[in-house]
Design an enzyme around this catalytic site. Structure first.
Site, PDB file in Angstrom:
ATOM      1  CD  GLU A 187      -3.771  10.071   0.281  1.00 21.98           C
ATOM      2  OE1 GLU A 187      -2.879   9.588  -0.427  1.00 21.98           O
ATOM      3  OE2 GLU A 187      -4.762   9.423   0.656  1.00 21.98           O
TER       4      GLU A 187
ATOM      5  CB  CYS B  73      -0.966  -0.018   1.183  1.00 13.27           C
ATOM      6  SG  CYS B  73      -2.184  -1.355   1.058  1.00 13.27           S
ATOM      7  CG  ASP B  74      -1.749   4.425  -0.081  1.00 16.50           C
ATOM      8  OD1 ASP B  74      -2.415   3.433   0.206  1.00 16.50           O
ATOM      9  OD2 ASP B  74      -2.172   5.331  -0.810  1.00 16.50           O
ATOM     10  CE  LYS B  75       1.367   8.033   1.652  1.00 17.22           C
ATOM     11  NZ  LYS B  75       0.369   7.283   0.989  1.00 17.22           N
TER      12      LYS B  75
ATOM     13  CB  SER C 235      -6.875   9.596  -1.933  1.00 17.66           C
ATOM     14  OG  SER C 235      -7.061   8.269  -2.358  1.00 17.66           O
TER      15      SER C 235
END
Length: 552
Positions: free
Chosen positions: A442, A119-121, A468
């Site tokens: 976000e 995920c993401d970061k 996002s």
């Protein structure tokens, strides 16, 4: 082998005794030791199954003659962290992830590394660490989530955020919202649209740091387990051939990733993460390069939230390798870049074909002739701003409207859900940048509220924070310099006319230079919102969003 520094020679007898405390044998200590960086936890749906991925990776390593040793790193779920204090920590966690992996890999000199993010970061943090360490490395993510099914229509997490606005606008009942809540996220994996997690996993594949299929094979498919086993086997080959990230994450490799970014219509967060990763590799990627690549790369895909397709559809259409193969028809890619397959990009894609031209458009019939992300400049954003152009309604590509000014996300959401935003307004959310937030939150809740209330084709939102990948509409973020640094966004007053011209890459405040200078002379630097703990340190050290919000 690097690991001989901790296991070979008379003076390493104490070290070997500690390895034997782990249950390792003398014959295992003669083999390469492979570190497995696993971001498994029980709070993030994209990470809940990564123990299974790690187990498969270990099998591949052991079958190829290596000794796998696993260690963890942290991971924040952006969806769960959204619209409360937790989101301040999301982007900031990227640096902790990179630093913690560096510490573990330097403290215990592994011969090679396998990275398991989702995920993401977590994905960019791990890529930063791989570039920094520059030992044989390969990635395998946990894979994307299946799309949900609500009343016969595919949905994802972004729809849930928008439905909150729909309930407030009396376009949907709370009972319907509860029904959608139960089906939107059907199981493990990174949320099913082209949001930040899937954007970064796809770009990891395009960059060459993961095997083909990494970005699109679903989390629940057996093919994901097979991919993990093959990744474990392949890292041993990379070690044998001494193929390192510095041979893969080259300038040409990053250009390929940027081209894929524009063709796929990825999250605007890639404009934060790719520069941060390239910085670790000693390569500069700035907004000018993003814009240069955008102008010459057609957008071939529109996945949720920009369109009705999801990651499962992209995978069925041929995946990232098919997108790259289609792009070769315009001679945009450097096909000689090395990848973790041990082959070049050109060799990887020589047999790849598009299986569904509704999902991956042909280069002669793209969604647009330029890329999914645009960089805007002007009196409101002297150092640039970022917009997911491919997710903006056509009528909002050029817009002028009065500024509605808010100094926090919370104030903004209250105004939107309270019915205080009108058609034509330009919402300004400031003091939410890397320093001002701190942490550059976000803004999915306000943008989703705007969309859910049916205002996404008449209202724009501009912020020095970020969005996002699940955001759609005229949502312009990363405005630099940020308000907390004295940027023009901090000088806007209620009712000022804001001019947006995405095709011509312009973002201006329609106020004279003289008036702006008067306001600048009156402006006072705000008190830090956080004065203790990690965020306080982060706030002091973080750079502008225009340079990737890196720590200097």
């Amino acid at each position: 082998m690097r690991s001989t520094a901790m296991k070979q020679g008379l003076e390493k007898a104490p070290h070997r005794s500690l390895f034997k405390a782990l249950g390792l044998t003398d014959w295992e200590l003669e083999k390469p030791i492979i570190g497995i960086v696993n971001s498994h936890n029980e709070i993030v749906p994209g990470h809940m199954h990564l123990d299974q991925i790690a187990s498969a990776v270990k099998s591949g390593i052991q079958l190829a003659g290596g000794v796998p040793l696993e260690f963890p790193t942290i991971g924040v779920c952006d969806g769960i962290a959204m619209n409360h204090e937790g989101m301040k920590y999301s982007l900031a966690s990227r640096e902790i992830i990179a630093d913690s992996i560096e510490i573990m890999a330097k403290g215990h000199p592994f011969d090679a590394l396998v990275f398991i993010p989702n995920c993401d970061k977590i994905v960019p943090g791990m890529l930063m660490a791989a570039a920094r360490l520059d030992i044989p490395s390969i990635f395998v993510s946990g894979g994307p989530m299946m799309a949900g099914n609500f009343k016969g229509k595919k949905i994802s997490l972004s729809n849930m955020f928008e439905m909150v606005g729909s309930v407030k606008a009396n376009k949907m009942t709370e009972e319907e919202l509860a029904e959608a809540e139960n089906v939107a996220c059907p199981g493990c994996g990174s949320c099913s649209g082209m949001f930040t997690a899937n954007s970064m996993n796809c770009l990891t594949e395009a960059l060459g740091m993961a095997l083909p299929g990494n970005g699109t094979v679903l989390a629940v498919e057996a093919a994901r387990i097979r991919l993990a086993k093959e990744t474990g086997r392949k890292v041993m080959e990379l070690l044998e051939k001494d193929i390192r990230p510095s041979q893969i994450m080259t300038r040409e490799g990053f250009m390929n990733a940027l081209i894929a970014d524009m063709a796929l219509g990825c999250s605007t967060n890639t404009a934060l993460h790719l520069p941060a990763i390239s910085h670790e590799a000693g390569i500069e990627l700035d907004f000018n390069i993003f814009d240069e690549i955008s102008k010459k790369t057609p957008q071939l895909c529109k996945l949720a939230p920009a369109g009705g397709h999801h990651m499962e559809d992209l995978g069925a259409a041929g995946g990232i390798q098919a997108v790259l193969a289609e792009l070769t028809k315009l001679n945009l890619l450097n096909l000689d870049v090395m990848t973790t397959t041990g082959k070049t990009v050109g060799e990887n894609i020589k047999d790849a074909i598009v299986l569904d031209y509704d999902v991956i458009r042909p280069v002669n019939n793209p969604y647009s002739v330029d890329g999914g992300i645009a960089i805007l400049w002007g009196s409101l954003a002297p150092d640039g701003a970022v917009v997911k152009k491919g997710a903006v309604a056509e009528k909002m590509l050029v817009h002028k409207g009065p500024a509605r000014v808010f100094n926090s996300e919370e104030e903004t959401v209250e105004a939107i859900l309270g019915g205080n935003i009108k058609s034509g307004d330009v919402i300004i959310v400031r003091y939410e940048g890397p320093k001002g937030g701190p942490g550059m939150r976000e803004m999915l809740t306000p943008t989703s509220a705007v969309a859910g209330m049916g205002l996404d084709e008449t209202v724009a939102l501009i912020t020095d924070g970020r969005f996002s990948g699940a955001t759609r509409g005229a949502s312009i973020g990363h405005v630099s310099p940020e308000a907390a640094e004295g940027g023009p966004i901090g000088l806007i007053e209620e009712g000022d006319i804001i001019s947006i011209d995405i095709p011509n890459r312009k973002l201006d405040i329609m106020v004279s230079d003289e008036e702006l200078e008067k306001r600048r002379n009156k402006w006072q630097k705000p008190e830090p919102k956080v004065k203790t703990g990690y965020l306080a340190r982060y706030q002091r050290l973080v750079s502008s969003a225009s340079s990737g919000a890196i720590i200097k």
